[in-house]
Design an enzyme around this catalytic site. Sequence first.
Site, PDB file in Angstrom:
ATOM      1  N   SER A  29      41.201  44.391  -6.097  1.00  0.00           N
ATOM      2  CA  SER A  29      41.409  45.628  -5.321  1.00  0.00           C
ATOM      3  C   SER A  29      42.785  46.219  -5.595  1.00  0.00           C
ATOM      4  O   SER A  29      43.784  45.513  -5.518  1.00  0.00           O
ATOM      5  CB  SER A  29      41.320  45.334  -3.819  1.00  0.00           C
ATOM      6  OG  SER A  29      40.059  44.834  -3.489  1.00  0.00           O
ATOM      7  N   HIS A  59      37.575  49.303  -6.508  1.00  0.00           N
ATOM      8  CA  HIS A  59      37.224  48.713  -7.800  1.00  0.00           C
ATOM      9  C   HIS A  59      36.631  49.804  -8.688  1.00  0.00           C
ATOM     10  O   HIS A  59      36.044  50.752  -8.208  1.00  0.00           O
ATOM     11  CB  HIS A  59      36.205  47.579  -7.623  1.00  0.00           C
ATOM     12  CG  HIS A  59      36.776  46.348  -6.995  1.00  0.00           C
ATOM     13  ND1 HIS A  59      36.940  45.166  -7.678  1.00  0.00           N
ATOM     14  CD2 HIS A  59      37.236  46.114  -5.755  1.00  0.00           C
ATOM     15  CE1 HIS A  59      37.465  44.273  -6.867  1.00  0.00           C
ATOM     16  NE2 HIS A  59      37.658  44.816  -5.687  1.00  0.00           N
ATOM     17  N   HIS A  81      31.403  40.155  -5.650  1.00  0.00           N
ATOM     18  CA  HIS A  81      31.903  39.207  -4.650  1.00  0.00           C
ATOM     19  C   HIS A  81      30.739  38.466  -4.022  1.00  0.00           C
ATOM     20  O   HIS A  81      29.657  39.025  -3.833  1.00  0.00           O
ATOM     21  CB  HIS A  81      32.662  39.947  -3.535  1.00  0.00           C
ATOM     22  CG  HIS A  81      33.858  40.700  -4.004  1.00  0.00           C
ATOM     23  ND1 HIS A  81      33.782  41.978  -4.511  1.00  0.00           N
ATOM     24  CD2 HIS A  81      35.164  40.349  -4.039  1.00  0.00           C
ATOM     25  CE1 HIS A  81      34.995  42.390  -4.841  1.00  0.00           C
ATOM     26  NE2 HIS A  81      35.858  41.424  -4.566  1.00  0.00           N
ATOM     27  N   TYR A  83      30.335  37.866  -1.010  1.00  0.00           N
ATOM     28  CA  TYR A  83      29.920  38.480   0.254  1.00  0.00           C
ATOM     29  C   TYR A  83      29.005  39.685   0.067  1.00  0.00           C
ATOM     30  O   TYR A  83      28.421  40.176   1.021  1.00  0.00           O
ATOM     31  CB  TYR A  83      31.139  38.868   1.108  1.00  0.00           C
ATOM     32  CG  TYR A  83      32.080  39.867   0.488  1.00  0.00           C
ATOM     33  CD1 TYR A  83      31.730  41.199   0.332  1.00  0.00           C
ATOM     34  CD2 TYR A  83      33.347  39.480   0.075  1.00  0.00           C
ATOM     35  CE1 TYR A  83      32.595  42.118  -0.240  1.00  0.00           C
ATOM     36  CE2 TYR A  83      34.223  40.385  -0.486  1.00  0.00           C
ATOM     37  CZ  TYR A  83      33.834  41.702  -0.638  1.00  0.00           C
ATOM     38  OH  TYR A  83      34.693  42.606  -1.203  1.00  0.00           O
ATOM     39  N   GLU A  84      28.885  40.187  -1.176  1.00  0.00           N
ATOM     40  CA  GLU A  84      28.044  41.370  -1.365  1.00  0.00           C
ATOM     41  C   GLU A  84      26.563  41.031  -1.260  1.00  0.00           C
ATOM     42  O   GLU A  84      25.778  41.757  -0.673  1.00  0.00           O
ATOM     43  CB  GLU A  84      28.343  42.021  -2.704  1.00  0.00           C
ATOM     44  CG  GLU A  84      29.701  42.707  -2.724  1.00  0.00           C
ATOM     45  CD  GLU A  84      30.067  43.210  -4.102  1.00  0.00           C
ATOM     46  OE1 GLU A  84      29.457  44.191  -4.551  1.00  0.00           O
ATOM     47  OE2 GLU A  84      30.946  42.599  -4.741  1.00  0.00           O
ATOM     48  N   ALA A 111      43.461  40.564  -4.410  1.00  0.00           N
ATOM     49  CA  ALA A 111      44.307  40.859  -3.262  1.00  0.00           C
ATOM     50  C   ALA A 111      44.150  39.700  -2.294  1.00  0.00           C
ATOM     51  O   ALA A 111      43.059  39.148  -2.155  1.00  0.00           O
ATOM     52  CB  ALA A 111      43.873  42.163  -2.604  1.00  0.00           C
ATOM     53  N   MET A 206      38.915  36.456  -0.795  1.00  0.00           N
ATOM     54  CA  MET A 206      37.444  36.439  -0.809  1.00  0.00           C
ATOM     55  C   MET A 206      36.865  36.446  -2.225  1.00  0.00           C
ATOM     56  O   MET A 206      35.712  36.844  -2.406  1.00  0.00           O
ATOM     57  CB  MET A 206      36.910  37.657  -0.049  1.00  0.00           C
ATOM     58  CG  MET A 206      37.426  37.793   1.383  1.00  0.00           C
ATOM     59  SD  MET A 206      36.769  39.279   2.163  1.00  0.00           S
ATOM     60  CE  MET A 206      37.834  39.413   3.610  1.00  0.00           C
ATOM     61  N   SER A 207      37.633  36.038  -3.210  1.00  0.00           N
ATOM     62  CA  SER A 207      37.118  36.135  -4.587  1.00  0.00           C
ATOM     63  C   SER A 207      37.711  35.024  -5.449  1.00  0.00           C
ATOM     64  O   SER A 207      38.164  34.003  -4.947  1.00  0.00           O
ATOM     65  CB  SER A 207      37.481  37.504  -5.183  1.00  0.00           C
ATOM     66  OG  SER A 207      38.887  37.611  -5.366  1.00  0.00           O
ATOM     67  N   ASN A 230      48.986  41.405   2.740  1.00  0.00           N
ATOM     68  CA  ASN A 230      49.180  41.251   4.201  1.00  0.00           C
ATOM     69  C   ASN A 230      49.491  39.787   4.497  1.00  0.00           C
ATOM     70  O   ASN A 230      49.269  38.914   3.657  1.00  0.00           O
ATOM     71  CB  ASN A 230      47.916  41.677   4.955  1.00  0.00           C
ATOM     72  CG  ASN A 230      46.684  40.901   4.510  1.00  0.00           C
ATOM     73  OD1 ASN A 230      46.082  41.238   3.470  1.00  0.00           O
ATOM     74  ND2 ASN A 230      46.322  39.868   5.249  1.00  0.00           N
ATOM     75  N   HIS A 242      40.526  46.599   5.236  1.00  0.00           N
ATOM     76  CA  HIS A 242      40.360  46.864   3.796  1.00  0.00           C
ATOM     77  C   HIS A 242      41.209  48.064   3.377  1.00  0.00           C
ATOM     78  O   HIS A 242      41.771  48.090   2.281  1.00  0.00           O
ATOM     79  CB  HIS A 242      38.877  47.085   3.478  1.00  0.00           C
ATOM     80  CG  HIS A 242      38.592  47.205   2.015  1.00  0.00           C
ATOM     81  ND1 HIS A 242      38.941  46.221   1.090  1.00  0.00           N
ATOM     82  CD2 HIS A 242      38.013  48.195   1.283  1.00  0.00           C
ATOM     83  CE1 HIS A 242      38.582  46.606  -0.123  1.00  0.00           C
ATOM     84  NE2 HIS A 242      38.020  47.795  -0.043  1.00  0.00           N
TER      85      HIS A 242
HETATM   86  N1  HPA Z   1      42.019  37.525   3.910  1.00  0.00           N
HETATM   87  C1  HPA Z   1      41.039  37.537   2.993  1.00  0.00           C
HETATM   88  N2  HPA Z   1      41.025  38.349   1.957  1.00  0.00           N
HETATM   89  C2  HPA Z   1      42.045  39.202   1.821  1.00  0.00           C
HETATM   90  C3  HPA Z   1      43.096  39.257   2.729  1.00  0.00           C
HETATM   91  C4  HPA Z   1      43.088  38.361   3.829  1.00  0.00           C
HETATM   92  O1  HPA Z   1      43.986  38.320   4.687  1.00  0.00           O
HETATM   93  N3  HPA Z   1      43.957  40.219   2.294  1.00  0.00           N
HETATM   94  C5  HPA Z   1      43.425  40.730   1.158  1.00  0.00           C
HETATM   95  N4  HPA Z   1      42.266  40.124   0.861  1.00  0.00           N
END
Ligand code: HPA
Length: 267
Positions: A29, A59, A81, A83-84, A111, A206-207, A230, A242
């Site tokens: 991302s 993306h 991903h 989760y998709e 990310a 998440m990837s 973050n 997101h």
């Molecule tokens: N958690 C999971 N995936 C993420 C995060 C997070 O805090 N930040 C960016 N992708």
Amino acid sequence: MSRNADDLVRRIRARAGDAAPRLGLVLGSGLGHLAGAVDGVAIPYADLPGFPHAGVSGHNPQLVIGDLEGVRVAIFGGRAHYYERGNPAGMRLPLEVLRGLGCEALLLTNAAGSLRAEMPPGGLMLLEDHIAFAGSNPLIGEPTEARFVPMTAAHDAAMRAGLRAAAAAEDIALPEGVYCWFSGPSFETPAEIRAARILGADAVGMSTVPEVILARFLGLRVAAVSVITNMGAGLSSEAISHAHTKAMAPLGAAKFERILRRYLRGL
Ligand code: HPA
């Protein structure tokens, strides 16, 4: 290699030429603009049957093959991903194709949320190892003995040394740490973040982990870099979203691009 991958390799070579890429890159991302820096051929995933329908904003679903800093690279502008669709092997075909093109090394980006105060948003983390906390594996169902992939030194030592040296030369901090893979798409709870810390994680996302496993399965050397967008849930007063991830990613992405360009010049 599957027949489908063979077929795609032929199609891609017909458009981009026969020379093997020296490095494959999967852009996370907010890193998509890097594909635009490459002098080469862009092939939309829609032209590559079996490639993921990248449905995540931030993306750019295309494969770009060409030169960056004089090195032939293959850039995947979007990833599938877990989760998709609940499929952890959504990147298997693209990585088979990368291997089929003759590439031997893969650099993944993502990310991520930081679990360490000294690794704040806007910075980077180089993965020294990972925890597959999502409870799945892209090799489930693989029938061959090759499925028992050793993961002891999955994150390639030589690539990591090269990336650390490139970061030092650019005077950019690149701490190493452990990435913990959560399935998403919901973000973690503060209790899950505390649990991840206790388990030895330094960042969450998440990837990436499925792709590291697939890369090792396919015999690709692999390394991965997180762009910290973050602090993990509960570690800061900032809201996690997101939109925030996409807004913060360019800060780290600019640093990553400098490291990548320096790394490529040293290859
Ligand atoms: N958690 C999971 N995936 C993420 C995060 C997070 O805090 N930040 C960016 N992708």
